[in-house]
Design a protein around this motif. Structure first.
Motif, mmCIF file in Angstrom:
data_model
loop_
_atom_site.group_PDB
_atom_site.id
_atom_site.type_symbol
_atom_site.label_atom_id
_atom_site.label_comp_id
_atom_site.label_asym_id
_atom_site.label_seq_id
_atom_site.Cartn_x
_atom_site.Cartn_y
_atom_site.Cartn_z
ATOM 1 N N ASP A 192 26.995 -54.972 10.954
ATOM 2 C CA ASP A 192 27.260 -55.802 12.658
ATOM 3 C C ASP A 192 28.606 -55.354 12.521
ATOM 4 O O ASP A 192 29.724 -55.136 12.214
ATOM 5 C CB ASP A 192 26.864 -56.808 12.080
ATOM 6 N N THR A 193 28.739 -55.884 14.054
ATOM 7 C CA THR A 193 30.355 -55.291 14.970
ATOM 8 C C THR A 193 30.744 -56.719 15.254
ATOM 9 O O THR A 193 30.290 -58.131 14.973
ATOM 10 C CB THR A 193 30.105 -54.644 16.062
ATOM 11 N N ASP A 237 31.379 -48.120 9.494
ATOM 12 C CA ASP A 237 31.343 -46.513 8.949
ATOM 13 C C ASP A 237 30.890 -46.379 7.975
ATOM 14 O O ASP A 237 31.581 -46.116 6.689
ATOM 15 C CB ASP A 237 32.828 -46.031 9.345
ATOM 16 N N SER A 263 33.611 -58.901 16.586
ATOM 17 C CA SER A 263 34.836 -59.163 17.891
ATOM 18 C C SER A 263 35.753 -59.847 17.520
ATOM 19 O O SER A 263 35.524 -61.125 17.786
ATOM 20 C CB SER A 263 34.746 -58.978 19.203
ATOM 21 N N HIS A 322 36.460 -59.850 9.105
ATOM 22 C CA HIS A 322 34.871 -59.122 9.507
ATOM 23 C C HIS A 322 34.220 -59.417 8.101
ATOM 24 O O HIS A 322 32.693 -59.735 8.202
ATOM 25 C CB HIS A 322 34.758 -58.168 9.545
ATOM 26 N N VAL A 343 34.111 -52.025 13.719
ATOM 27 C CA VAL A 343 32.675 -51.479 13.930
ATOM 28 C C VAL A 343 32.610 -51.029 11.848
ATOM 29 O O VAL A 343 33.066 -50.224 11.769
ATOM 30 C CB VAL A 343 32.348 -51.133 14.231
ATOM 31 N N GLU A 367 37.996 -54.723 17.503
ATOM 32 C CA GLU A 367 36.380 -55.167 16.990
ATOM 33 C C GLU A 367 36.175 -54.297 16.067
ATOM 34 O O GLU A 367 36.985 -52.764 15.762
ATOM 35 C CB GLU A 367 36.088 -54.016 18.409
#
Length: 322
Positions: free
Chosen positions: A9-10, A89, A12, A44, A87, A85
């Motif tokens: 998941d991302t 990887d 923000s 995160h 993300v 943000e």
């Protein structure tokens, strides 16, 4: 713990740079820009139910950022809000967790991409206290008993030392034949975490100090150029990689080496950090930082300027710089 969210998941989040990072006028230095990147990654993890605290207290896993590559496209000012943000990887098939981080800032009503960064995180099994239980099943493949075991081969030649080398001999071996500055430093506890080891933010502080020591030794200290011409150093890119563990109260040898001067506008320097164990040097971190200079035009604005001969001589190691 929502491992799927952590890995897919991302996240923000809105962040603000810390007051400590505003050292000259209201601009935020590269170290605190990297702190924003670090904070975004920690958030995160927390939002995925795998906060750094929970991982350590419940599972005996220390969350360590072991690789950081950051490009600064637009400067941050004091009181700016960064829209971050994060993300996941999965492009590197190693035992670390990877993330791409983007920081955006609003200028003149428009949202600009200010920072891009790639981050790798290791989950270090705690060995200082009693052995913990097994890590959560889905995270077990990311657990490691020591930092740096999965680090790519470093492009750094580690010099051999003569028998019973003292501090002077070690520093000479690290700088001989190179355009470099080096010093020895005993690692204090405020630079460490998880009870014993130097953390990524500590190495970032060392990278900032290495620049400061280098230019001072070359006769163009930060304050000298500020007072003489209102020039400040700026950093468009920095990279840092932990290749081994450096422990609290160990002696750390740090070397700052100028590698390239590009078109009289920027120069690239490499920082290498070593500990001395059993008479041999062990590399614990390596990284690069790109520096330029900017002229302070007023309390709000600056612009990049080319190096003059005095600065070129100093960076290049010529005697005329002194």
């Amino acid at each position: 713990m929502r491992t799927k969210a952590l890995l897919a998941d991302t996240t923000s989040v809105t962040l603000r740079p810390r007051y400590e990072g505003s050292n000259i006028c209201t601009w935020i230095g590269f170290k605190h820009v990297n702190y924003l990147v670090e904070e975004a990654v920690l958030i995160h993890f927390a939002r995925s139910g795998a906060s750094a605290r929970l991982l350590y207290e419940e599972h005996g896993l220390g969350l360590d950022i072991v690789r950081l590559d950051t490009r600064v496209l637009h400067a941050f000012h004091l009181d700016d809000e960064a829209e971050a943000e994060v993300v996941p990887d999965t492009s590197d098939a190693d035992s670390t967790l990877g993330f791409k981080v983007t920081l955006r800032v609003t200028r003149g009503g428009s949202s600009l991409k200010a920072v891009t960064a790639t981050v790798r995180v290791a989950l270090r099994t705690d060995t200082y206290l009693d052995a913990p239980g097994q890590p959560p099943g889905e995270l077990a493949r990311f657990a490691t008993e020591r930092l740096g075991t999965d680090a790519p081969a470093a492009d750094v030649a580690v010099p051999e030392l003569p028998a019973d080398a003292d501090e002077r001999a070690v520093l000479t071996a690290l700088t001989e034949g190179r355009n470099a500055h080096a010093w020895k430093w005993t690692i204090p506890y405020p630079y460490c975490h998880f009870t014993e080891r130097l953390q990524m933010s500590g190495f970032l502080r060392l990278m900032e100090e290495a620049k400061d020591r280098f230019v001072a030794a070359r006769g163009i200290s930060i304050k000298t150029l500020l007072d003489d011409r209102k020039w400040i150093p700026v950093v468009p890119r920095s990279t840092l990689r932990i290749t081994g563990e450096a422990l609290m109260e160990e002696d750390l040898y740090t070397v700052y080496t100028v590698e390239e001067i590009f078109k009289d506008l920027t120069y690239t320097a490499r920082m290498d950090c070593y500990v001395l164990r059993d008479g041999a040097l062990a590399l614990t971190a390596t990284g690069r930082i790109v520096h330029g200079y900017a002229l302070i035009e007023n309390r709000r604005d600056w612009r990049l300027v080319p190096f003059d001969q005095r600065v070129l001589d100093a960076i290049g190691g010529k005697a005329s710089a002194r």
